[in-house]
Motif scaffolding. Structure first.
Motif, PDB file in Angstrom:
ATOM      1  N   GLY A 188       4.330  -8.895  -2.207  1.00 29.62           N
ATOM      2  CA  GLY A 188       5.785  -9.343  -2.373  1.00 29.62           C
ATOM      3  C   GLY A 188       6.646  -8.346  -3.132  1.00 29.62           C
ATOM      4  O   GLY A 188       7.629  -7.564  -3.077  1.00 29.62           O
ATOM      5  N   LEU A 189       6.123  -8.619  -4.784  1.00 28.31           N
ATOM      6  CA  LEU A 189       7.187  -7.825  -5.762  1.00 28.31           C
ATOM      7  C   LEU A 189       7.134  -6.211  -5.626  1.00 28.31           C
ATOM      8  O   LEU A 189       8.051  -5.845  -5.721  1.00 28.31           O
ATOM      9  CB  LEU A 189       5.710  -7.994  -7.041  1.00 28.31           C
ATOM     10  N   ALA A 190       6.062  -6.188  -4.676  1.00 28.00           N
ATOM     11  CA  ALA A 190       5.816  -3.818  -5.052  1.00 28.00           C
ATOM     12  C   ALA A 190       6.327  -3.338  -3.654  1.00 28.00           C
ATOM     13  O   ALA A 190       7.242  -2.383  -3.850  1.00 28.00           O
ATOM     14  CB  ALA A 190       4.152  -3.532  -4.521  1.00 28.00           C
ATOM     15  N   ALA A 191       6.994  -4.204  -2.514  1.00 26.68           N
ATOM     16  CA  ALA A 191       7.876  -4.326  -1.280  1.00 26.68           C
ATOM     17  C   ALA A 191       9.047  -4.036  -1.940  1.00 26.68           C
ATOM     18  O   ALA A 191       9.928  -3.467  -1.416  1.00 26.68           O
ATOM     19  CB  ALA A 191       6.969  -5.244  -0.134  1.00 26.68           C
ATOM     20  N   MET A 192       9.847  -5.338  -2.713  1.00 24.93           N
ATOM     21  CA  MET A 192      11.000  -5.371  -3.010  1.00 24.93           C
ATOM     22  C   MET A 192      10.871  -6.614  -4.154  1.00 24.93           C
ATOM     23  O   MET A 192      12.353  -7.233  -3.903  1.00 24.93           O
ATOM     24  CB  MET A 192      10.944  -6.830  -1.475  1.00 24.93           C
ATOM     25  N   GLY A 193      10.289  -6.617  -4.374  1.00 21.38           N
ATOM     26  CA  GLY A 193      10.984  -7.277  -6.555  1.00 21.38           C
ATOM     27  C   GLY A 193      10.801  -8.893  -6.001  1.00 21.38           C
ATOM     28  O   GLY A 193      10.130  -9.388  -5.294  1.00 21.38           O
ATOM     29  N   GLN A 194      11.690  -9.111  -7.009  1.00 21.14           N
ATOM     30  CA  GLN A 194      11.991 -10.688  -6.107  1.00 21.14           C
ATOM     31  C   GLN A 194      11.915 -11.313  -5.013  1.00 21.14           C
ATOM     32  O   GLN A 194      11.888 -12.456  -4.993  1.00 21.14           O
ATOM     33  CB  GLN A 194      13.400 -11.309  -7.289  1.00 21.14           C
ATOM     34  N   ARG A 195      13.445 -10.291  -4.307  1.00 20.75           N
ATOM     35  CA  ARG A 195      13.318 -10.891  -3.171  1.00 20.75           C
ATOM     36  C   ARG A 195      11.849 -10.738  -2.385  1.00 20.75           C
ATOM     37  O   ARG A 195      11.977 -11.743  -0.659  1.00 20.75           O
ATOM     38  CB  ARG A 195      14.426  -9.286  -2.508  1.00 20.75           C
ATOM     39  N   GLY A 196      11.681  -9.338  -2.215  1.00 22.30           N
ATOM     40  CA  GLY A 196       9.952  -9.668  -1.846  1.00 22.30           C
ATOM     41  C   GLY A 196       8.889 -10.868  -2.141  1.00 22.30           C
ATOM     42  O   GLY A 196       8.693 -11.734  -1.559  1.00 22.30           O
ATOM     43  N   ARG A 238       0.854  -1.142   0.069  1.00 24.24           N
ATOM     44  CA  ARG A 238      -0.047   0.072  -0.130  1.00 24.24           C
ATOM     45  C   ARG A 238       0.878   1.416   0.280  1.00 24.24           C
ATOM     46  O   ARG A 238       0.363   2.214  -0.589  1.00 24.24           O
ATOM     47  CB  ARG A 238      -0.897   0.116   1.346  1.00 24.24           C
ATOM     48  N   GLN A 239       1.897   1.383   0.640  1.00 26.24           N
ATOM     49  CA  GLN A 239       3.056   2.768   0.812  1.00 26.24           C
ATOM     50  C   GLN A 239       3.629   2.584  -0.281  1.00 26.24           C
ATOM     51  O   GLN A 239       3.999   3.894  -0.463  1.00 26.24           O
ATOM     52  CB  GLN A 239       4.368   2.211   2.132  1.00 26.24           C
ATOM     53  N   ALA A 240       4.125   1.352  -1.200  1.00 21.16           N
ATOM     54  CA  ALA A 240       4.869   1.486  -2.150  1.00 21.16           C
ATOM     55  C   ALA A 240       3.949   1.673  -3.737  1.00 21.16           C
ATOM     56  O   ALA A 240       4.602   2.565  -4.236  1.00 21.16           O
ATOM     57  CB  ALA A 240       5.553  -0.063  -2.218  1.00 21.16           C
ATOM     58  N   LEU A 241       2.737   1.770  -3.508  1.00 19.13           N
ATOM     59  CA  LEU A 241       2.184   1.322  -4.238  1.00 19.13           C
ATOM     60  C   LEU A 241       1.152   2.861  -4.836  1.00 19.13           C
ATOM     61  O   LEU A 241       0.520   3.692  -4.021  1.00 19.13           O
ATOM     62  CB  LEU A 241       1.061   0.456  -4.883  1.00 19.13           C
ATOM     63  N   PRO A 242       0.977   3.197  -5.967  1.00 19.60           N
ATOM     64  CA  PRO A 242      -0.200   4.133  -6.864  1.00 19.60           C
ATOM     65  C   PRO A 242      -1.255   3.687  -6.083  1.00 19.60           C
ATOM     66  O   PRO A 242      -1.891   3.353  -6.535  1.00 19.60           O
ATOM     67  CB  PRO A 242      -0.311   4.620  -7.586  1.00 19.60           C
ATOM     68  N   LYS A 243      -2.127   4.820  -5.375  1.00 20.82           N
ATOM     69  CA  LYS A 243      -3.327   3.942  -4.858  1.00 20.82           C
ATOM     70  C   LYS A 243      -3.930   3.037  -6.177  1.00 20.82           C
ATOM     71  O   LYS A 243      -4.836   2.231  -5.804  1.00 20.82           O
ATOM     72  CB  LYS A 243      -4.165   5.532  -4.545  1.00 20.82           C
ATOM     73  N   MET A 244      -4.483   3.796  -7.150  1.00 23.77           N
ATOM     74  CA  MET A 244      -4.862   2.814  -8.582  1.00 23.77           C
ATOM     75  C   MET A 244      -4.423   1.732  -8.326  1.00 23.77           C
ATOM     76  O   MET A 244      -5.402   0.367  -8.446  1.00 23.77           O
ATOM     77  CB  MET A 244      -4.612   4.093  -9.680  1.00 23.77           C
ATOM     78  N   TYR A 245      -3.263   1.195  -8.508  1.00 22.72           N
ATOM     79  CA  TYR A 245      -2.865   0.217  -8.574  1.00 22.72           C
ATOM     80  C   TYR A 245      -2.794  -0.816  -7.382  1.00 22.72           C
ATOM     81  O   TYR A 245      -3.152  -1.976  -7.716  1.00 22.72           O
ATOM     82  CB  TYR A 245      -1.467   0.443  -9.160  1.00 22.72           C
ATOM     83  N   PHE A 246      -2.993  -0.065  -6.364  1.00 19.29           N
ATOM     84  CA  PHE A 246      -3.194  -0.677  -5.080  1.00 19.29           C
ATOM     85  C   PHE A 246      -4.617  -1.314  -4.823  1.00 19.29           C
ATOM     86  O   PHE A 246      -4.777  -2.557  -5.101  1.00 19.29           O
ATOM     87  CB  PHE A 246      -2.510  -0.155  -3.360  1.00 19.29           C
TER      88      PHE A 246
END
Ligand code: FNR
Length: 364
Positions: free
Chosen positions: A316-324, A16-24
């Motif tokens: 996980g992807l939004a927060a940390m990419g592959q590692r997430g 939620r913190q990482a993404l624009p509202k529309m995408y989240f």
């Protein structure tokens, strides 16, 4: 710096913190009043576990096979659209994470990255999800490209003749991103999308998804590919029987993460009905609302061969990419391993119907 999440649910807030509202909102939302969205989660919480004691659990083996392909645990990655809205590396990052966890990713028909790119990014086993286009030649080309590029099965999603009414997307006027797979194949359709109002995704689906599809069309699908076909979106014993009679190689019990028809039951509450109808003839996989290793265990106790994870992977992807993504899958694996140890189940074969009790069942 935000603390490292300790469970899968905590990735949602990071996303939620990482993404624009529309995408989240697009990722998180469900259809209409989101009754099924809540129910997908809550139904798991009503199931109780019946652990057995004094079993040697010093070695736990979670490995299994799906369509003959060995995976490290019965936890796979569901097809979800538009991973580049979550992270610039998109589906390539997700596929690499799946490979590093030794599991299978189902690549969405609506992926941002091309099938060729995903295929060359890692050499893990991958399945390809299909929506059938009104222009059958477009779908046929995609299926054949997937087959040529080493995807091992087609996951035919059948619960979306149209898109469900996702009101967050309508409100946000959700955009339809460019999809590399369709470049040169479908530009006219995409460019003539109307939609200053509402969700452009809905407009895209209405314009391109074939809403005349029926059981007969499985013959067409079989005529264009030699790959095994799993049917995704079955919720009743009636359709499960039809699917087996029609010759599918597997069934995915799914309500599309509650994004299509609101007021359908939680998938976990219809899993058993489907498993009984199928009678072991083909594997049954389930998705929807799985957020804990205990949820995976419950699905296996009720007869699933494996589960698919949707939203947590995107978070996980939004927060940390592959590692997430890797972290999400590994957390669920670790929780499943612990659940098996605490339930007296050293292997998946030890997990039986007697390890779960539905709220409606009497105490014995
Ligand atoms: C989906 N799902 C989905 N299914 C499919 O067959 N093709 C697709 O392109 C998509 N896209 C998609 C996008 C997003 C944002 C979500 C959340 C879901 C459904 C998906 O495969 C799966 O059935 C659910 O996500 C499972 O539920 P959970 O794990 O998200 O609760």
């Amino acid at each position: 710096m935000a603390p490292e999440p300790v469970n899968v649910n905590e990735f949602k807030e990071l996303a939620r913190q990482a993404l624009p509202k529309m995408y989240f909102d697009y990722y998180a939302g469900g259809a209409e009043d989101e009754n099924t969205l809540r129910e997908n989660i809550e139904a798991y919480q009503r199931i109780r576990l019946r652990p057995r004691v004094l079993v040697d659990v010093s070695r736990i083996d979670m490995s299994t096979t799906v369509l003959g392909y060995k995976i490290s645990a019965p936890i796979m990655i569901a097809p979800t659209a538009y991973h580049q809205l979550a992270h610039p590396e998109g589906e390539v990052a997700t596929a690499r994470a799946a490979a590093s966890c030794d599991t299978i990713m189902v690549l969405s028909y609506m992926s941002n990255c091309a099938v060729e790119e995903v295929a060359s990014s890692c050499n893990a086993v991958r399945f390809y999800q299909l929506y059938v286009n009104k222009r059958r030649d477009v779908s046929a080309q995609l299926v054949q490209r997937a087959e040529r590029n080493g995807f091992k099965a087609i996951v035919w999603t059948v619960d979306a003749p149209r898109l469900g009414r996702r009101e967050a997307d309508i409100r946000n006027k959700m955009v339809a991103p460019q999809l590399k797979n369709f470049e040169g194949l479908m530009s006219a359709e995409v460019h003539t999308l109307r939609g200053d109002d509402g969700s452009k995704l809905e407009a895209f689906a209405r314009k391109t998804f074939d809403d005349s599809l029926c059981w007969e069309d499985l013959k067409w699908l079989r005529s264009i590919t030699n790959l095994p076909i799993l049917i995704k979106g079955v919720l009743t014993h009636e359709d499960a029987r039809k699917a087996v009679e029609a010759g599918v190689h597997g069934i995915v019990v799914s309500n599309h993460g509650a994004r299509q028809l609101d007021h359908t039951p939680a998938t976990i509450s219809v899993l058993e009905e489907v498993v009984q109808a199928v009678g072991g003839k083909v594997p049954v996989i389930v998705d929807g609302g799985i957020r804990r290793g205990t949820d995976v265990f419950k699905a296996l106790a009720l007869g699933a061969q494996a589960v698919l994870i949707g939203r947590p992977v995107i978070y996980g992807l939004a927060a940390m990419g592959q590692r997430g993504v890797k972290s999400v899958v590994e957390m669920l694996k670790n929780e499943l391993e612990l659940t098996m140890a605490l339930s007296g189940c050293p292997t998946l074969e030890h997990i039986t119907r007697s390890h779960a009790k539905m709220a409606s069942e009497p105490v014995n």
